[in-house]
Design a protein around this motif. Structure first.
Motif, PDB file in Angstrom:
ATOM      1  N   LEU A 144     -11.798  11.679  -4.410  1.00 22.18           N
ATOM      2  CA  LEU A 144     -11.240  10.576  -4.746  1.00 22.18           C
ATOM      3  C   LEU A 144     -12.169   9.231  -4.465  1.00 22.18           C
ATOM      4  O   LEU A 144     -12.591   9.125  -3.219  1.00 22.18           O
ATOM      5  N   GLU A 145     -12.207   8.386  -5.537  1.00 25.37           N
ATOM      6  CA  GLU A 145     -13.066   7.147  -4.928  1.00 25.37           C
ATOM      7  C   GLU A 145     -12.107   6.097  -4.547  1.00 25.37           C
ATOM      8  O   GLU A 145     -11.214   5.716  -5.434  1.00 25.37           O
ATOM      9  N   HIS A 146     -11.876   6.085  -3.190  1.00 27.48           N
ATOM     10  CA  HIS A 146     -10.530   5.257  -2.757  1.00 27.48           C
ATOM     11  C   HIS A 146     -11.166   3.583  -2.974  1.00 27.48           C
ATOM     12  O   HIS A 146     -12.142   3.085  -2.744  1.00 27.48           O
ATOM     13  N   GLY A 168     -12.106   2.457  -7.504  1.00 27.34           N
ATOM     14  CA  GLY A 168     -10.631   2.940  -7.916  1.00 27.34           C
ATOM     15  C   GLY A 168     -10.579   2.428  -9.456  1.00 27.34           C
ATOM     16  O   GLY A 168     -11.307   1.991 -10.179  1.00 27.34           O
ATOM     17  N   VAL A 220      -5.503   2.244  -8.235  1.00 25.91           N
ATOM     18  CA  VAL A 220      -5.436   3.565  -7.690  1.00 25.91           C
ATOM     19  C   VAL A 220      -6.658   4.333  -7.481  1.00 25.91           C
ATOM     20  O   VAL A 220      -7.660   3.851  -8.045  1.00 25.91           O
ATOM     21  N   PRO A 221      -6.857   5.232  -6.478  1.00 22.10           N
ATOM     22  CA  PRO A 221      -8.118   6.051  -6.476  1.00 22.10           C
ATOM     23  C   PRO A 221      -8.333   6.306  -7.726  1.00 22.10           C
ATOM     24  O   PRO A 221      -7.599   7.027  -8.514  1.00 22.10           O
ATOM     25  N   SER A 229      -2.499   5.588  -0.647  1.00 20.49           N
ATOM     26  CA  SER A 229      -3.960   4.863  -0.790  1.00 20.49           C
ATOM     27  C   SER A 229      -3.975   4.416  -2.311  1.00 20.49           C
ATOM     28  O   SER A 229      -5.002   4.232  -2.937  1.00 20.49           O
ATOM     29  N   SER A 230      -2.881   3.749  -2.789  1.00 20.35           N
ATOM     30  CA  SER A 230      -3.001   3.010  -3.903  1.00 20.35           C
ATOM     31  C   SER A 230      -2.494   1.482  -3.401  1.00 20.35           C
ATOM     32  O   SER A 230      -1.825   1.012  -2.525  1.00 20.35           O
ATOM     33  N   GLU A 232       0.902  -1.233   0.061  1.00 19.25           N
ATOM     34  CA  GLU A 232      -0.050  -0.018  -0.087  1.00 19.25           C
ATOM     35  C   GLU A 232       0.846   1.424   0.066  1.00 19.25           C
ATOM     36  O   GLU A 232       1.920   1.267   0.651  1.00 19.25           O
ATOM     37  N   GLU A 255     -11.241  -0.292  -2.149  1.00 21.91           N
ATOM     38  CA  GLU A 255     -11.658  -1.018  -0.750  1.00 21.91           C
ATOM     39  C   GLU A 255     -11.517  -2.483  -1.004  1.00 21.91           C
ATOM     40  O   GLU A 255     -12.061  -2.915  -1.970  1.00 21.91           O
TER      41      GLU A 255
END
Lengths: 253, 408
Positions: free
Chosen positions: B256-258, B269, B188-189, B178-179, B175, B260
């Motif tokens: 940003l759409e993270h 992402g 990636v986001p 947040s990628s 990680e 999950e």
């Protein structure tokens, strides 16, 4: 009114015990030379005698390892600031012209004034055109170097150097790469420049030029200054055996 | 001489005082270069014509005997297979025509990414190869010798099987920012624009226009006063700064759409598949080695006298590079650089080996297998590569012509 040809006491170029090696090879051995403002020096000698190397040390195209070189009160050291200062004051003309082939004649002339001396382009172009007129090729200003003859190219190279308003001009065999009928047009420009009072160091074998303008003629051999004299004495009454041999060979034909 | 004269006299249209008598030593027609070449060209044309006629005739007859219909109707049929990565909407229900465009876009994507990366890397390494620093120049020499001497396919396999496939499973992803990096690729986001993001885009284009006007103003001011203006950095600042400022002022209209971890895989992402990463790394690193040599040759081709003259005029090193060395080196670099770009584009068809869904893989592969329309599919695929290559070389030739020297 002051005579522009007058030689002043101001030392323009001074070399003190200058030594240089290419690896093991000792190119320059204890060179001592003083050139006053307005003086014209002609340097001759057989090939490999170190004459080109010596004048190339004066604007730091070559590095010397021992001794001092002082140009217009600025000592040439590792200091880049000093090298920059010296190069602004010293113009150089090369055997093979070294014009920038991708730029027009005018662009060749204004490049350094704009980027080194920060002149406005208009002013730089005006000055360049005046100098191109002085070397008698203003009509070629918009052509590329490849479109000019050798003699014209060398005259552009002289104008390009003069655009930086140098205090000293170095000439490294300026006519050796030219056809015989083009030598004269280049020498004429150089003679005119000499009459205007420019300090000049010329590596050349044009003995007629030496007789006309030189204050002193220097003969080099094996990395040393062998003989130094005013032109009349130098040609009529050479002191060293080596000089006599050299002169007899180049004046034979 | 006399026989020639009498010959011409026999011709019905010739008078006794023939003004255009044939030359005295007229050669026999098989010794006359013009007539001979005409004869050979006619013969060659006839042979070629017959060859193509028989190929086409043969094919048509064979297709008819086997009951294969020709034509491009298959392009509207349902493809019925999925593709791992596509830049446009694509499902199993899409047509073969859609398959073609998915493959085409994927090929263009990998070629463009490869060309950009290979150019940057190649120029850096080529310049480093000429560095006075012993270590830097030796490292780039080793790089060049290693990567240009190992087959490209092997390098693709190396990045795919030896590097990317040995990454951990999604649950143990590496990680960073947040990628996530794992053996299913890089996740990636995804940026999602909200209302009001348009102003940021507008700001970007306004800054582009602004920097153009700024460069004109700077040039004008130089001409009048001699003052220099750092136009490059000012433009960079403007083009990056204005959109950023508008973005902050307008309340950051983007989320940003993270990604999950849900179960065994990630949701949300953007997933960059490992096949794309492997192919991109291999193509860029391999081609960069060749570009580096091209760049080195180009810089060395600028004679030492040029840099000496610039030094003698007092130009500093950076300006000498910018005004004297690079413009002249580019003349030498551009033509072989074009070949490298074309090679990279065509080499991207090796994607098939690791299953990156490029044109050859999904169209000349799966589509061809399912439809059997070999002639049409292969012709279309060839036409695509031919077009891409011709467009690339047209652009490069145009650029090359612009920077050529004027002599005479």
């Amino acid at each position: 009114m002051s005579n522009p040809q007058a030689v002043t006491d101001h030392l323009m170029v001074e070399l003190r015990d200058v030594n240089k090696w290419y690896g093991e090879f000792h190119v320059l051995k204890n060179i001592n030379l003083q050139v006053k403002q307005g003086e014209k020096i002609v340097i001759c000698g057989p090939s490999g005698s170190g004459k080109s190397t010596m004048i190339r040390c004066i604007n730091r195209l070559e590095e010397h390892q021992k001794g001092d070189i002082i140009v217009n009160d600025v000592p040439l050291t590792e200091d880049l600031k000093n090298i920059e200062l010296v190069r602004k004051d010293v113009g150089m003309v090369f055997q093979h012209f070294n014009l920038f082939p991708h730029l027009t004649v005018l662009e060749n002339c204004v490049l350094a004034p704009i980027w080194v001396k920060k002149l406005p382009r208009k002013e730089a172009e005006k000055q360049a055109m005046e100098l191109l007129e002085r070397v008698k090729i203003p009509d070629q200003a918009l052509k590329y170097p490849g479109q000019l003859s050798g003699g014209q190219q060398q005259r552009v190279a002289i104008a390009r150097s003069l655009c930086m308003n140098p205090d000293v001009m170095l000439f490294d065999e300026p006519t050796s790469a030219l056809d015989p009928e083009m030598i004269k047009e280049v020498l004429d420009v150089m003679v005119e420049l000499a009459h205007e009072g420019m300090t000049m160091l010329c590596v050349t074998h044009e003995m007629g030029f030496a007789k006309t303008v030189a204050d002193r003629v220097i003969f080099m051999d094996g990395g040393q200054i062998v003989e130094e004299n005013e032109p009349h004495e130098f040609f009529e009454n050479p002191q060293h055996e080596r000089t006599q041999l050299f002169l007899s060979q180049i004046l034979q034909h | 001489m006399s026989s020639d004269m009498s010959n011409s006299g026999h011709k019905p249209d010739g008078g006794s005082a023939q003004p255009k008598a044939p030359p005295a030593n007229q050669p026999k027609f098989w010794n006359d270069p013009k007539k001979r070449s005409l004869l050979f060209q006619t013969l060659l044309l006839a042979v070629l014509g017959y060859f193509f006629y028989s190929v086409v005739d043969n094919t048509l007859t064979n297709l008819e005997q086997r009951g294969i219909t020709t034509g491009f109707d298959f392009l509207t049929q349902e493809a019925g297979f999925g593709i791992a990565m596509s830049l446009i909407e694509y499902t199993e229900a899409s047509s073969y025509g859609a398959t073609f465009f998915v493959g085409l876009l994927n090929t263009v994507l990998i070629a463009a990414m490869g060309i950009i990366a290979a150019t940057i890397l190649g120029f850096l390494i080529g310049i480093a190869r000429l560095s006075d620093n012993w270590l830097i120049s030796k490292i780039s020499a080793v790089y060049i010798e290693i990567f240009r001497n190992i087959p490209l396919l092997l390098q693709i396999f190396f990045w795919y099987f030896a590097v990317l496939r040995t990454l951990p499973h999604p649950r143990q992803s590496i990680e960073f920012f947040s990628s996530f990096l794992n053996n299913r690729g890089l996740i990636v986001p995804a940026p999602v624009a909200e209302d009001g993001f348009g102003i940021v885009i507008f700001g970007f284009f306004a800054a582009l226009v602004g920097s153009w006007f700024m460069s004109r103003w700077a040039k004008k001011r130089q001409e009048d006063t001699g003052q220099q203006f750092p136009i490059f950095w000012a433009s960079v600042g403007l083009i990056l700064g204005v959109p950023l400022l508008l973005f902050l002022v307008s309340g950051m209209p983007m989320v940003l759409e993270h990604p999950e971890l849900k179960g065994f895989n990630f949701r949300g992402g953007i997933t960059v598949i490992p096949e794309l990463i492997a192919l991109w790394l291999a193509l860029s690193i391999y081609t960069a080695a060749f570009i580096a040599e091209t760049v080195r040759a180009g810089i060395l081709a600028v004679s030492h006298g040029q840099t000496e003259a610039a030094s003698a005029l007092g130009l500093p090193k950076a300006k000498t590079l910018r005004f004297i060395v690079i413009p002249q080196a580019l003349r030498v670099i551009i033509p072989p650089l074009t070949s490298q770009y074309l090679n990279l584009t065509k080499n991207s068809s090796l994607a098939t080996a690791i299953g990156y869904p490029d044109l050859v893989n999904v169209f000349a592969g799966t589509t061809l297998n399912q439809t059997g329309q070999a002639i049409e599919v292969i012709a279309m695929t060839m036409a695509v590569y031919l077009t891409l290559s011709l467009v690339t070389s047209m652009f490069m030739n145009w650029y090359n012509a612009r920077i050529q020297l004027t002599e005479r």
